[in-house]
Design an enzyme around this catalytic site. Sequence first.
Site, PDB file in Angstrom:
ATOM      1  CE  LYS A   1      34.101  11.785  61.229  1.00  0.00           C
ATOM      2  NZ  LYS A   1      34.772  11.509  62.528  1.00  0.00           N
TER       3      LYS A   1
ATOM      4  CB  THR B   1      26.351  24.914  69.779  1.00  0.00           C
ATOM      5  OG1 THR B   1      27.708  25.320  69.604  1.00  0.00           O
ATOM      6  CG2 THR B   1      25.424  26.078  69.464  1.00  0.00           C
TER       7      THR B   1
ATOM      8  N   GLY C   1      22.261  36.270  68.399  1.00  0.00           N
ATOM      9  CA  GLY C   1      21.746  37.305  67.518  1.00  0.00           C
ATOM     10  C   GLY C   1      21.010  36.752  66.325  1.00  0.00           C
TER      11      GLY C   1
ATOM     12  CG  HIS D   1      60.799  43.800  30.591  1.00  0.00           C
ATOM     13  ND1 HIS D   1      59.757  42.965  30.281  1.00  0.00           N
ATOM     14  CD2 HIS D   1      61.060  44.519  29.471  1.00  0.00           C
ATOM     15  CE1 HIS D   1      59.407  43.159  29.013  1.00  0.00           C
ATOM     16  NE2 HIS D   1      60.176  44.102  28.502  1.00  0.00           N
TER      17      HIS D   1
ATOM     18  CD  GLU E   1      50.946  47.711  29.225  1.00  0.00           C
ATOM     19  OE1 GLU E   1      49.773  47.674  29.634  1.00  0.00           O
ATOM     20  OE2 GLU E   1      51.332  47.086  28.229  1.00  0.00           O
TER      21      GLU E   1
ATOM     22  CG  ASN F   1      76.579  40.854  39.653  1.00  0.00           C
ATOM     23  OD1 ASN F   1      76.510  40.711  40.858  1.00  0.00           O
ATOM     24  ND2 ASN F   1      77.267  40.015  38.869  1.00  0.00           N
TER      25      ASN F   1
END
Length: 514
Positions: A135, A65, A34, A276, A328, A418
């Site tokens: 490479k 290829t 393509g 938090h 926030e 806990n």
Amino acid sequence: MSRRAIISVSNKEGVVEFARALHGLGFEIVSTGGTFKTIKEAGIPAKYVTEITGFPEILDGRVKTLNPYVHGGILAKRTPEHLAQLEEHNIGPVDLVAVNLYPFKQTISKPDVTMEDAIENIDIGGPTMVRAAAKNFEHVIIVVNPVRYGQVIEELKKGNVSREFRMQLAAEAFTHTAEYDTYISAYMNNLVRETTGEKFPANLHLSFVKAQDCRYGENPHQKAAFYRDPLAKTPGVGTAQQLQGKELSFNNIMDANAAFEIAREFTEPTVVIIKHNNPCGVASGANLAEAYRRAYEADPVSAFGGIVGINTTVDKATAEKMNEIFLEAVIAPDYTEEALEVFGTKENLRVLKTGQMPEGPPAGYDMKAVNGGLLVQESDAGSITVDDLKVVSKAQPTREQLEEMLFAWKVVKHVKSNAIVVTKDKCTLGVGAGQMNRVGSARIAFAQAGEKAKGAVLASDAFFPFRDTVDEAAKAGISAIIQTGGSLRDEESIKAADEHGIVMVLTGMRHFKH
């Protein structure tokens, strides 16, 4: 002697302009499939790869290829020995390779993808050319990102592409193929897990894409960035669309995720306020505005500056209530136009849209970094129903108490251990989080609940090692307790519940959250 460029790209963005510029600089262009068609239709001279290999494409294009006339030209150093071998075999050197790969990630992201489609989109020749060129970056320019086309042309116009830039492009190329192979590895390993039931592969390869640099991490002296999973399909923080507001901070993202994960536990309209990374208020209601009001009133002090998670579309009435205090961020599946207009009056408020809430429990993995390693576990998808509960007290629960205990259980699952949560009428009254002993968490929750604890239920994320928490619960007026059971002293806790006339049910499931 003209220079040679091989161009074979899946992403055609900018390729015509790039090829035209290369041709103008005297490059002979070799292409495939393509890409060749696109370049030729633009009126740019190009050779089809078979013209230089002298061999046709075979196996439905799987091999085109993979040929010495291609890879010899790419891998040859510009030494007398290598150049002599190229001349001996009539191979032309390749000076530039522009390749990006079959859309494997996009293919497997489709909800209806078949294994056959996925396999056919595993590129072979492309990665081989990319790696060969990378490479040999000392002599070959490798380009895998269309964004680089303009920069490459400018460097070529100067007459000499610097070694530093070539190395940069090579590193980018190896990252491109590594990421590509990671997607394939993840996909194939998922297929293996589905077949064999194996949860954790011997080697775990992760690939995330940087979404943003954060101003800082948890604290201003820490650098941070947010990375997204490019294959994530489930609605959540990583896939959410930010509709307005300032850029999300590191802590905003953490808290928004916590809010979303609790909100998804519920089907009726539910609001979660996070501070938090722990919930300070969670409530369900007949409508969303009522749920928000109750969640806010559960702990109005902590709610200030919090992040809100919602499990349904946010309406105008709820948005107006939320706008009364500083928040926030808010994260929800969707928003009415009227709600967005209300939020628009607070331009710094971060508004996140996730799309439809995910069905079922969370899937995937929970990962925690440690020095020198990574802990990986399944996400905590554990859930229970009324039928899973084991009543161990003499006092028997009412249907309302059972439903309330399940509400509290869903919340305590997401509180740092806990963890103790006190609720009434599907609203949190007190949350005790992250204490080193369970009775300490309970005392915090009772102090917060105050007189409202009378007749409320208590959820504990793990068993009671001693009866002290039950005794404290009785002083606070708790009417029912849901806990995991499994302690060597379960009988002591059950006996305490019976002494105080408290309902106690066991889940047999623990929800530690560290």
